[in-house]
Write an enzyme that holds these catalytic residues in place. Structure first.
Site, PDB file in Angstrom:
ATOM      1  N   CYS A 110       4.045  -4.371   6.500  1.00 15.13           N
ATOM      2  CA  CYS A 110       3.535  -4.147   5.145  1.00 15.13           C
ATOM      3  C   CYS A 110       4.662  -3.733   4.213  1.00 15.13           C
ATOM      4  CB  CYS A 110       2.459  -3.058   5.158  1.00 15.13           C
ATOM      5  SG  CYS A 110       0.922  -3.555   5.960  1.00 15.13           S
ATOM      6  N   HIS A 159       0.840  -1.209   0.000  1.00 14.08           N
ATOM      7  CA  HIS A 159       0.000   0.000   0.000  1.00 14.08           C
ATOM      8  C   HIS A 159       0.868   1.250   0.000  1.00 14.08           C
ATOM      9  CE1 HIS A 159       0.652   1.139   4.263  1.00 14.08           C
ATOM     10  NE2 HIS A 159       0.677  -0.162   4.490  1.00 14.08           N
TER      11      HIS A 159
END
Length: 365
Positions: A312, A294
């Site tokens: 992430c 992301h």
């Protein structure tokens, strides 16, 4: 000359009959001249006589909780007619087990997408259920079924190819479980089918030590970047900082991840001991343990240089949007260069963490 002898399987008078069990009526020493099996409304059950008229076999499943009446006659070799008559009563389930197949009808998915046939309960006899779950692929693809317990607690039959799917494969799945017994008082609610296709071949190579991700297409082998035909994009990235601070909770897992969903915007909430709440954009979920690819505008200055995330893979807003637009659910993301391996503890789609030799042992057949 012998008289005609009638033999029914199951025997006439059977109660609690599974609707999926075929009914067969045979005649020894003669032939069937007339036969019908009808439901309480008078509808005749489809069936077929053998070429020599010595047997009749039902050709469709029956209904739950109904009594069926068999009527007919047979002519013996002695020239005398013998009546065929009897009844069957089908089971009334306490629980009707529902089945779900993914990918669903019309879906176009990436080359690592497994087929998942989820059941509302664990079958007592896995083999009897697995025999009635079928897959057809065009072109033919080498693969196998395995019994997997997913992170929602439900058992499923997962099918995956030995390698990644060939691009543009057409897939047809049948879960013919209506009337099948799952457990005491538990029977299949409905049979389910799905027709979907595999999209273009795209693999993300994510080496945490390189501080970037590389998107390639036309790849022919797992864990072999050199097998790919072309590089589509390269994006600077920042991975989990766990290896730098010696915290396995912050390590991006190494292994073959699968894109599970795409969310244009998503509120990320950290689990204890992490207490962050952050709205992120262009989120591509790659596991159920909180790993996403992301955008993160606050780490742009270290993307390509250092790993600072909670696990992430951070990209710039521009890179994240470009990757988001290119991704399909079912795409593989091969993460390397970290100290912790992806496993069944990390969420739902861990099929590719299981070696092929072990995968083959997880079938009930």
């Amino acid at each position: 000359m012998p008289a005609a002898k009638i033999n029914a399987s199951p025997a006439f008078g059977t109660e609690d009959l599974s609707p999926a069990q075929p009914v067969v009526v045979k005649v020894a020493g003669g032939r069937i001249t007339q036969f019908a099996l009808t439901n309480p409304e008078g509808k005749v059950v489809k069936g077929a006589l053998s070429a020599d008229n010595t047997s009749w076999t039902s050709g469709e499943v029956l209904g739950y909780g109904k009594t069926y009446t068999a009527t007919g006659s047979a002519l013996g070799a002695n020239g005398k007619a013998v009546a065929i008559k009897g009844t069957y009563t089908t089971v009334t389930p306490d629980t009707r087990v529902r089945v779900n197949v993914s990918p669903g009808d019309g879906d176009v998915v990436g080359v690592a997408a497994p087929v998942i046939v989820r059941f509302g309960t664990e079958p007592a006899d896995r083999a009897s259920i697995e025999k009635n779950v079928k897959i057809t692929t065009t072109p033919a693809v080498v693969g196998a079924w395995a019994w997997i317990q997913h992170d929602d607690g439900l058992w499923a039959l997962d099918w995956r190819p030995k390698g990644y799917w060939p691009a543009n494969t057409k897939v047809h799945v049948e879960a013919n479980v209506y009337g099948l017994k799952f457990g005491e008082g538990e029977y299949g609610a409905d049979s389910v089918t799905s027709d979907f296709s595999i999209g273009r071949n795209q693999v993300v190579y994510a080496n945490a030590k390189s501080y970037q991700i590389v998107v390639k297409q036309g790849c022919t082998a797992i864990n072999d970047e050199s097998s790919c035909a072309k590089t589509v994009a390269t994006y600077k990235a920042s991975y989990g900082r766990g290896d730098e601070v010696n915290d396995p909770n912050l390590v991006t897992r190494s292994g073959v991840h699968v894109v599970i969903e795409k969310l244009p915007v998503h509120l990320m909430i950290g689990s204890p001991p992490f207490t962050y709440r952050s709205t992120e954009y262009w989120d591509v979920r790659i596991s159920d343990n909180g790993e996403f690819i992301h955008e993160n505008p606050y780490t742009v200055d270290v993307q390509g240089v250092d790993n600072v995330s909670h696990g992430c893979i951070n990209l710039s807003p521009e890179s994240a949007k470009a990757y988001f637009d290119s991704a399909l659910v079912g795409d593989p993301v091969e993460v390397t260069g970290t100290s912790v391996q992806l496993s069944d503890a990390d969420g739902d789609l861990y099929d590719w963490t299981i070696p092929w030799s072990k995968w083959l042992t997880l079938s009930a057949l």
